[in-house]
Design a protein around this motif. Structure first.
Motif, PDB file in Angstrom:
ATOM      1  N   SER A 212      42.807  -3.401 -40.795  1.00  0.00           N
ATOM      2  CA  SER A 212      42.259  -4.668 -41.281  1.00  0.00           C
ATOM      3  C   SER A 212      41.531  -4.498 -42.606  1.00  0.00           C
ATOM      4  O   SER A 212      41.415  -5.454 -43.375  1.00  0.00           O
ATOM      5  CB  SER A 212      41.316  -5.264 -40.235  1.00  0.00           C
ATOM      6  N   ASN A 213      41.046  -3.288 -42.908  1.00  0.00           N
ATOM      7  CA  ASN A 213      40.314  -3.055 -44.152  1.00  0.00           C
ATOM      8  C   ASN A 213      41.183  -2.486 -45.264  1.00  0.00           C
ATOM      9  O   ASN A 213      40.806  -2.579 -46.433  1.00  0.00           O
ATOM     10  CB  ASN A 213      39.135  -2.107 -43.904  1.00  0.00           C
ATOM     11  N   THR A 214      42.298  -1.864 -44.931  1.00  0.00           N
ATOM     12  CA  THR A 214      43.128  -1.224 -45.958  1.00  0.00           C
ATOM     13  C   THR A 214      44.525  -1.809 -46.056  1.00  0.00           C
ATOM     14  O   THR A 214      45.183  -1.637 -47.080  1.00  0.00           O
ATOM     15  CB  THR A 214      43.259   0.285 -45.674  1.00  0.00           C
ATOM     16  N   GLY A 215      45.012  -2.447 -44.985  1.00  0.00           N
ATOM     17  CA  GLY A 215      46.379  -2.931 -44.984  1.00  0.00           C
ATOM     18  C   GLY A 215      47.406  -1.888 -44.589  1.00  0.00           C
ATOM     19  O   GLY A 215      48.587  -2.198 -44.481  1.00  0.00           O
ATOM     20  N   HIS A 216      46.969  -0.648 -44.338  1.00  0.00           N
ATOM     21  CA  HIS A 216      47.882   0.432 -43.943  1.00  0.00           C
ATOM     22  C   HIS A 216      47.939   0.540 -42.420  1.00  0.00           C
ATOM     23  O   HIS A 216      46.930   0.364 -41.739  1.00  0.00           O
ATOM     24  CB  HIS A 216      47.434   1.769 -44.532  1.00  0.00           C
ATOM     25  N   THR A 217      49.119   0.847 -41.913  1.00  0.00           N
ATOM     26  CA  THR A 217      49.305   1.072 -40.479  1.00  0.00           C
ATOM     27  C   THR A 217      49.565   2.550 -40.225  1.00  0.00           C
ATOM     28  O   THR A 217      50.091   3.256 -41.088  1.00  0.00           O
ATOM     29  CB  THR A 217      50.469   0.229 -39.944  1.00  0.00           C
ATOM     30  N   PHE A 218      49.193   3.014 -39.026  1.00  0.00           N
ATOM     31  CA  PHE A 218      49.327   4.420 -38.666  1.00  0.00           C
ATOM     32  C   PHE A 218      49.849   4.526 -37.237  1.00  0.00           C
ATOM     33  O   PHE A 218      49.536   3.684 -36.385  1.00  0.00           O
ATOM     34  CB  PHE A 218      47.980   5.137 -38.799  1.00  0.00           C
ATOM     35  N   ASN A 219      50.643   5.581 -36.993  1.00  0.00           N
ATOM     36  CA  ASN A 219      51.228   5.765 -35.661  1.00  0.00           C
ATOM     37  C   ASN A 219      50.850   7.093 -35.014  1.00  0.00           C
ATOM     38  O   ASN A 219      51.394   7.451 -33.968  1.00  0.00           O
ATOM     39  CB  ASN A 219      52.755   5.653 -35.728  1.00  0.00           C
ATOM     40  N   PHE A 220      49.899   7.816 -35.619  1.00  0.00           N
ATOM     41  CA  PHE A 220      49.559   9.156 -35.135  1.00  0.00           C
ATOM     42  C   PHE A 220      48.147   9.485 -35.579  1.00  0.00           C
ATOM     43  O   PHE A 220      47.714   9.075 -36.673  1.00  0.00           O
ATOM     44  CB  PHE A 220      50.558  10.167 -35.715  1.00  0.00           C
TER      45      PHE A 220
END
Length: 327
Positions: A212-220
């Motif tokens: 929500s703060n960076t716009g980046h998604t992570f899966n690990f």
């Protein structure tokens, strides 16, 4: 005769002390005195006055010059291409970014949340080949709650998963370690292939806040727990082939504040080809450090031993790992 002269001049002697009479008081400043008398009388009057008390509105006395810190051999990139070589120790690499600007400019992303009242803005940390963003992601109260939940809910690896191969030899990891992530992902680090455990609520909460703060998604996520200043991690780069190319790594810290050190690849060891000073940061409780491309190409990072630190620290590095079919 002497008394007459004293009366004529407007002066009298009392107890051996000479005092000015009313007439001389009226003549201060030279009014009605012959040339030269004005100077004598005004000087005596000025000398007899006490200095007035300082006014509360008077400007403060000048302060001694502050000590200025300089970073030799590195330039700090500021907006508009301006460079500076004199910053305080931590802030020497920091550039405040405009309010509302997030991410690394690589495409359109969701609008980021505004910082809470009193919360400092994003800070950009820049050096040659280094690009990081720093942010206090959680306030102290929320960070305390998350730290306690991590201590209670995270299950760390045991047995053979607690060893790493360094220069052909197996060593015990000087910290606790575990991975969580999406199904069917693997991650190889120092000769060990990790299969992540399924996500748990506290990790989802932290991951969602980063997105929500960076716009980046992570899966690990790789989690390291340092019980005190004796636990550490050596110099390394997060450049494993399983990572999505040029993807950022989000490093969230909870607990004790520890030195986090960047060292340029050209200035390591006895065969260093350049002299570039390392960059030392202190990551606060509840903070986020976004390490963006090309940081992990040119800079190694580490968490060195600090015997004076007695409290634990938990660090979570969220990553974008390619699925098995794309490796």
């Amino acid at each position: 005769m002497a008394a007459a002269r004293a009366r004529g001049s407007g002066k009298s002697r009392v107890g051996g002390m000479r005092r000015f009479g009313a007439k001389s008081a009226r003549l201060r400043g030279g009014r009605g005195l012959p040339e030269g008398g004005a100077a004598r009388h005004s000087a005596c009057a000025f000398a007899s006055r006490r200095p007035p008390p300082p006014s509360p509105f008077s400007p403060p006395p000048p302060r001694p010059p502050r000590r200025r810190w300089s970073f030799q051999g590195q330039q700090v990139l500021l907006p508009g291409g301006v460079t500076s070589l004199s910053w305080p120790p931590m802030d020497r690499y920091v550039v405040k970014r405009p309010h509302g600007e997030v991410g690394d400019g690589g495409g359109k992303r969701p609008r980021a949340e505004r910082p809470a009242a009193g919360q400092p803005p994003w800070q950009e940390i820049r050096a040659e080949g280094l690009s990081c963003d720093y942010w206090l992601l959680f306030g102290k109260a929320e960070a305390d709650v998350l730290f306690q939940q991590l201590e209670e809910e995270v299950e760390y690896f045991q047995g053979e998963m607690t060893k790493l191969r360094v220069f052909g030899k197996w060593h015990n990891i000087p910290r606790k370690q575990v991975t969580y992530g999406d199904p069917d992902l693997t991650y190889t680090y120092s000769g060990v292939t990790f299969s992540p455990k399924p996500w748990i609520p506290v990790l989802n909460r932290i991951r969602d806040r980063i997105t929500s703060n960076t716009g980046h998604t992570f899966n690990f996520v790789l989690i390291n727990r340092y019980k005190d200043g004796g636990d550490h991690i050596g110099e390394h780069r997060d450049d494993e082939r399983e990572l999505v190319p040029r993807s950022p790594i989000a490093s969230v810290s909870f607990g004790a504040c520890r030195d986090f050190v960047f060292r340029h690849c050209d200035s390591r060891g006895k065969n260093a080809t350049r002299h570039i000073k390392p960059i030392k940061l202190q990551l606060a409780h509840g903070s986020l450090l976004m390490m963006k491309y090309p940081t992990n190409v040119y800079w190694y990072h580490s968490l060195p031993t600090r015997k004076s630190v007695l409290a634990p620290r938990i660090n979570l590095t969220f990553r974008k790992v390619m699925t098995t079919g794309k490796k």
